[in-house]
Design a protein around this motif. Structure first.
Motif, PDB file in Angstrom:
ATOM      1  N   VAL A  46       0.919  -1.381  -0.114  1.00  0.00           N
ATOM      2  CA  VAL A  46      -0.186   0.087  -0.077  1.00  0.00           C
ATOM      3  C   VAL A  46       0.841   1.346  -0.093  1.00  0.00           C
ATOM      4  O   VAL A  46       1.920   1.059   0.615  1.00  0.00           O
ATOM      5  CB  VAL A  46      -1.101   0.112   1.358  1.00  0.00           C
ATOM      6  CG1 VAL A  46      -0.158   0.031   2.468  1.00  0.00           C
ATOM      7  CG2 VAL A  46      -1.932   0.832   1.142  1.00  0.00           C
ATOM      8  N   SER A  47       0.271   2.178  -0.535  1.00  0.00           N
ATOM      9  CA  SER A  47       1.172   3.360  -0.709  1.00  0.00           C
ATOM     10  C   SER A  47       1.041   4.340   0.555  1.00  0.00           C
ATOM     11  O   SER A  47       0.263   4.205   1.213  1.00  0.00           O
ATOM     12  CB  SER A  47       0.791   4.455  -1.879  1.00  0.00           C
ATOM     13  OG  SER A  47       1.159   5.495  -1.914  1.00  0.00           O
ATOM     14  N   GLN A  50      -0.409  10.027   0.593  1.00  0.00           N
ATOM     15  CA  GLN A  50      -1.896  10.469   0.477  1.00  0.00           C
ATOM     16  C   GLN A  50      -2.078  11.463  -0.585  1.00  0.00           C
ATOM     17  O   GLN A  50      -1.689  12.493  -0.360  1.00  0.00           O
ATOM     18  CB  GLN A  50      -2.504  10.791   1.955  1.00  0.00           C
ATOM     19  CG  GLN A  50      -2.384   9.822   3.112  1.00  0.00           C
ATOM     20  CD  GLN A  50      -2.270  10.471   4.566  1.00  0.00           C
ATOM     21  OE1 GLN A  50      -2.874  11.685   4.865  1.00  0.00           O
ATOM     22  NE2 GLN A  50      -2.065   9.606   5.294  1.00  0.00           N
ATOM     23  N   THR A 436      -2.963  -5.079   5.618  1.00  0.00           N
ATOM     24  CA  THR A 436      -3.045  -4.901   4.286  1.00  0.00           C
ATOM     25  C   THR A 436      -3.603  -5.830   3.536  1.00  0.00           C
ATOM     26  O   THR A 436      -3.021  -7.222   3.555  1.00  0.00           O
ATOM     27  CB  THR A 436      -1.543  -4.185   3.730  1.00  0.00           C
ATOM     28  OG1 THR A 436      -1.430  -3.026   4.359  1.00  0.00           O
ATOM     29  CG2 THR A 436      -1.917  -4.079   2.204  1.00  0.00           C
ATOM     30  N   ASP A 462      -7.604   2.964   4.076  1.00  0.00           N
ATOM     31  CA  ASP A 462      -6.575   3.492   3.051  1.00  0.00           C
ATOM     32  C   ASP A 462      -6.670   2.684   1.800  1.00  0.00           C
ATOM     33  O   ASP A 462      -6.291   1.649   1.845  1.00  0.00           O
ATOM     34  CB  ASP A 462      -5.116   3.874   3.609  1.00  0.00           C
ATOM     35  CG  ASP A 462      -5.078   4.876   4.495  1.00  0.00           C
ATOM     36  OD1 ASP A 462      -6.169   5.646   4.817  1.00  0.00           O
ATOM     37  OD2 ASP A 462      -4.271   4.673   5.695  1.00  0.00           O
ATOM     38  N   THR A 464      -5.138   2.404  -1.774  1.00  0.00           N
ATOM     39  CA  THR A 464      -4.277   2.499  -2.746  1.00  0.00           C
ATOM     40  C   THR A 464      -4.551   2.476  -4.256  1.00  0.00           C
ATOM     41  O   THR A 464      -5.118   1.535  -4.474  1.00  0.00           O
ATOM     42  CB  THR A 464      -2.937   1.604  -2.744  1.00  0.00           C
ATOM     43  OG1 THR A 464      -2.460   1.842  -1.464  1.00  0.00           O
ATOM     44  CG2 THR A 464      -1.674   1.741  -3.710  1.00  0.00           C
ATOM     45  N   TYR A 498       1.247   5.871  -7.436  1.00  0.00           N
ATOM     46  CA  TYR A 498       0.057   5.196  -6.524  1.00  0.00           C
ATOM     47  C   TYR A 498       0.085   6.097  -5.466  1.00  0.00           C
ATOM     48  O   TYR A 498       0.996   6.559  -5.134  1.00  0.00           O
ATOM     49  CB  TYR A 498       0.306   3.663  -6.151  1.00  0.00           C
ATOM     50  CG  TYR A 498       0.089   2.679  -7.289  1.00  0.00           C
ATOM     51  CD1 TYR A 498      -1.170   1.942  -7.342  1.00  0.00           C
ATOM     52  CD2 TYR A 498       0.999   2.467  -8.266  1.00  0.00           C
ATOM     53  CE1 TYR A 498      -1.425   1.295  -8.169  1.00  0.00           C
ATOM     54  CE2 TYR A 498       0.568   1.470  -9.364  1.00  0.00           C
ATOM     55  CZ  TYR A 498      -0.766   0.845  -9.280  1.00  0.00           C
ATOM     56  OH  TYR A 498      -0.838  -0.056 -10.227  1.00  0.00           O
ATOM     57  N   THR A 500      -2.818   7.168  -1.884  1.00  0.00           N
ATOM     58  CA  THR A 500      -4.212   6.665  -1.380  1.00  0.00           C
ATOM     59  C   THR A 500      -5.220   7.591  -0.987  1.00  0.00           C
ATOM     60  O   THR A 500      -4.660   8.968  -0.939  1.00  0.00           O
ATOM     61  CB  THR A 500      -3.760   6.004  -0.001  1.00  0.00           C
ATOM     62  OG1 THR A 500      -3.283   7.237   1.083  1.00  0.00           O
ATOM     63  CG2 THR A 500      -2.442   5.050  -0.106  1.00  0.00           C
ATOM     64  N   SER A 502      -8.906   8.007   1.633  1.00  0.00           N
ATOM     65  CA  SER A 502      -9.229   7.293   2.905  1.00  0.00           C
ATOM     66  C   SER A 502     -10.569   7.463   3.125  1.00  0.00           C
ATOM     67  O   SER A 502     -11.331   8.291   2.376  1.00  0.00           O
ATOM     68  CB  SER A 502      -8.654   7.872   3.900  1.00  0.00           C
ATOM     69  OG  SER A 502      -7.219   7.851   3.988  1.00  0.00           O
TER      70      SER A 502
END
Length: 666
Positions: A46-47, A50, A436, A462, A464, A498, A500, A502
């Motif tokens: 996951v990145s 944000q 994740t 979150d 990605t 990439y 994210t 939220s």
């Protein structure tokens, strides 16, 4: 929870669950990706970067101070004051004309006829003047044939025909050609005519898109049906903001703390608010006659922890420097405008009416906290880091209104909160661990199965994704059988870059499916992974019937007092998650208690929800045999007529040992 369930889902993807630890240095994943030529190139995990989302609108609206008495002079005066006061520099950018600007006349072709006495240079000139000050312009209409001023005249006689029904695209094109940037669409005509809220406002959203295709100028859509059609279930992605309650103040009333608290409570729908779409508790009363400076600060604190639109309603040309300083407090505005775009949620209420709200902010380990004392006495209040989704490691605390650093504290922070007031804080600590889940397919909008939760509650997710386009792309998210929400994914710069965004989602205890899907007419982003983190202060339990294996539920996420509880398929929604407090209450939505209707003690008494009062009719005892009895009557929580179907109503009945009176707290 949704009454429309996903049907015929085929091709479920296989996902791999990766343990994830998150600290101040950022996310580190235990990469364990499958290697396959069929998989498209994706990041290892996951990145941590944000994406900023569109913040809630800030500005000024005319109604609270001027009602229908607006004209070119008033709007220019307030526009100038927005700039000269420093509010524009602080982020307030909209000048919104409310009801009263139009007297309802149309030309032969159906177009709006402007009153030259009120607007001698026309409406385009009004928008141009607002734009000349570096601001944006908003306007008003109604979804029905008549606006609210027709049914509830204030400072001008009622004028018929002030709504847009029958002219949706025509009027929206007109507003766009005039240069307006924002439109508030009221519901007085819609209500009188018995229109359906969801159908009507989605038609208006489609008309706005069609109008934009003609003019190239899209309007921000403010749906104002007062929460009557439960817009938190369907408005995300159609409206940019939607009212969750009736007006915070009616024309001629004196503002009170009770008014702002009522609208605050009704705006708490965290799953609906994300990625640039906002619950709207209404324009603000800050600075209006009747409120003290402390009440004005409280009002701003409530709206900021919600991440609500900040639309001032006071007379800007005559406001005091104290009011101006409250409205322009930059630390408070930063909380409201936080680029993560999430709503605050209630995370604790150890003592009745001493409530703690936490809002997840952009960055790592960042939170805003509102300590709200709804009692008549000063009180010591504590916020625990664990409730916020932080570890017990030392966290720094800052008081927003005093603009002072309180220091560094392990585990928690305690302070005194004045009666009927709040303390607003920011906290910088260490994120707790999360999990994740990675997509290992070529799908751009995958389903993540096996998403586990150790308890029911609100979780931070979150997402990605990559969006190599130049504009935001859309996809929907759905948890189990709950409502489906549209999510906006801003551009990431390249299809291989990439970021994210939220959301807050309600998960059931155990295994969940988080499903993404494309939105018709929109190019989907490439969604690669989700990271799920608990917000422990929101944790609760589902009440599952032994006979039905269905959950105690409030239909369609309704928050209306006197709504009777019923059985429905368990989905983990906020409307099925109860907190069993030390006061023996069963609390749903954070502020509604399961209640024996009208303090009834007879068989057949309805089991409803009501604002928590502390009454014995709202207290329940959970027994080891699975029964749940009301403390006032001693009667059992009962699925009426021993039925097990969806929609079965819950009542009180003499305890008889049958399975329709047995419940598991899951």
């Amino acid at each position: 929870m949704s009454r429309t369930f996903a049907r015929g889902w085929a091709g479920r993807v296989t996902v791999r669950v990766l343990a994830l630890a998150l600290g101040l240095a950022g996310l580190t994943a235990m990469a364990d990706r499958e290697s396959s030529a069929s998989l498209h190139a994706e990041p290892a995990a996951v990145s941590t970067t944000q994406a900023d989302v569109t913040p809630p609108p800030m500005g000024w609206a005319s109604w609270n101070s001027f009602a229908s008495s607006i004209d070119s002079g008033v709007i220019k005066q307030q526009t100038d004051a927005l700039v000269s006061s420093g509010m524009a520099a602080a982020g307030y950018q909209y000048v919104n004309l409310d009801d009263g600007w139009w007297q309802g006349d149309r030309n032969a072709d159906g177009s709006i006829a402007v009153d030259a006495g009120l607007w001698p240079d026309g409406m385009k000139a009004v928008a141009d003047y607002i734009h000349s000050k570096g601001l944006k312009a908003g306007i008003y209409t109604d979804a029905g044939k008549n606006g609210c001023g027709y049914y509830y005249p204030t400072t001008r006689a009622a004028a018929p025909g002030t709504g847009m029904e029958g002219h949706y695209q025509q009027d929206l094109e007109t507003f766009q050609r005039w240069g307006f940037d924002y439109v508030k669409i009221d519901w007085c005509g819609g209500r009188v005519e018995g229109l359906d809220q969801e159908t009507t406002y989605k038609a208006i959203a489609a008309a706005d898109e069609a109008a934009t295709a003609v003019t190239g100028h899209r309007l921000v859509l403010s749906f104002c049906e007062w929460g009557s059609g439960l817009p938190w279930n369907w408005a995300t992605g159609y409206g940019d903001l939607w009212r969750t309650s009736t007006d915070v103040i009616l024309w001629g009333q004196t503002p009170t703390t009770a008014m702002m608290l009522t609208n605050f409570d009704r705006a708490l729908h965290p799953a609906a608010q994300h990625t640039g779409y906002y619950n709207d508790p209404d324009m603000m009363m800050t600075g209006m006659s009747g409120l003290t400076a402390a009440q004005n600060r409280l009002h701003m604190g409530l709206w900021s922890i919600l991440g609500a639109p900040l639309l001032a309603g006071n007379n800007l040309a005559t406001m005091s420097t104290t009011t101006r300083d409250i409205l322009t407090n930059r630390e408070l505005i930063a909380i409201d405008q936080d680029p993560r775009g999430l709503q605050g949620v209630k995370v604790a209420e150890d003592t009745r009416n001493l409530q703690v709200y936490g809002k997840v902010l952009a960055g790592t380990g960042k939170r805003a906290v509102l300590l709200l004392n709804r009692t008549g006495s000063d009180a010591s209040m504590t916020v625990r880091w664990a409730d916020l989704g932080l570890t017990s490691a030392a966290a720094s605390v800052r008081n927003v209104w005093s603009a002072t650093n309180a220091g560094s504290f392990s585990t928690s922070y305690t302070t005194t909160v004045p009666a009927n007031d709040a303390v607003l804080l920011t906290v910088s600590g260490t994120e707790a661990s999360g999990a994740t889940y990675e997509d290992t397919t070529t799908a751009t909008t995958p389903a993540f199965t096996g998403v586990t939760a150790t308890s029911a509650g609100t979780k931070l997710i979150d997402v990605t994704y990559a969006n190599g386009g130049s504009t935001a792309r859309k996809a929907t998210i759905q948890v189990g059988g709950q409502y489906t929400y549209v999510v906006s994914f801003p551009p990431t710069g390249a299809s291989s870059t990439y970021r994210t965004v939220s959301v807050l989602a309600h998960l059931a205890k155990g295994t969940n499916t988080v499903r993404f899907a494309a939105v018709s007419g929109s190019t989907a982003p490439d969604i690669d992974a989700i990271r799920v983190q608990n917000i422990p202060g929101t944790d609760g339990t589902a009440l599952v019937g032994a006979a039905s294996n269905r959950c105690v539920d409030l239909a369609k996420n309704t928050i209306t007092d006197a709504t009777q509880a019923e059985l429905w398929d368990c989905a983990g929604g906020q409307n099925q998650t109860f907190t069993h407090t030390t006061r023996d209450e069963l609390v749903v939505y954070g502020n509604k208690c399961l209640d024996a209707d009208n303090s009834g003690t007879a068989n057949g008494t309805k089991v409803i929800i009501w604002d928590c009062t502390g009454g014995t009719n709202q207290k329940w005892t959970v027994h080891s045999d699975g029964t749940v009895t009301n403390n006032l009557s001693g009667l059992c929580l009962d699925a009426s007529e021993a039925a097990t179907a969806n929609g079965t109503k819950l009542i009180l009945w003499t305890c008889n040992g049958q399975t329709n009176q047995k419940w598991t707290l899951n």
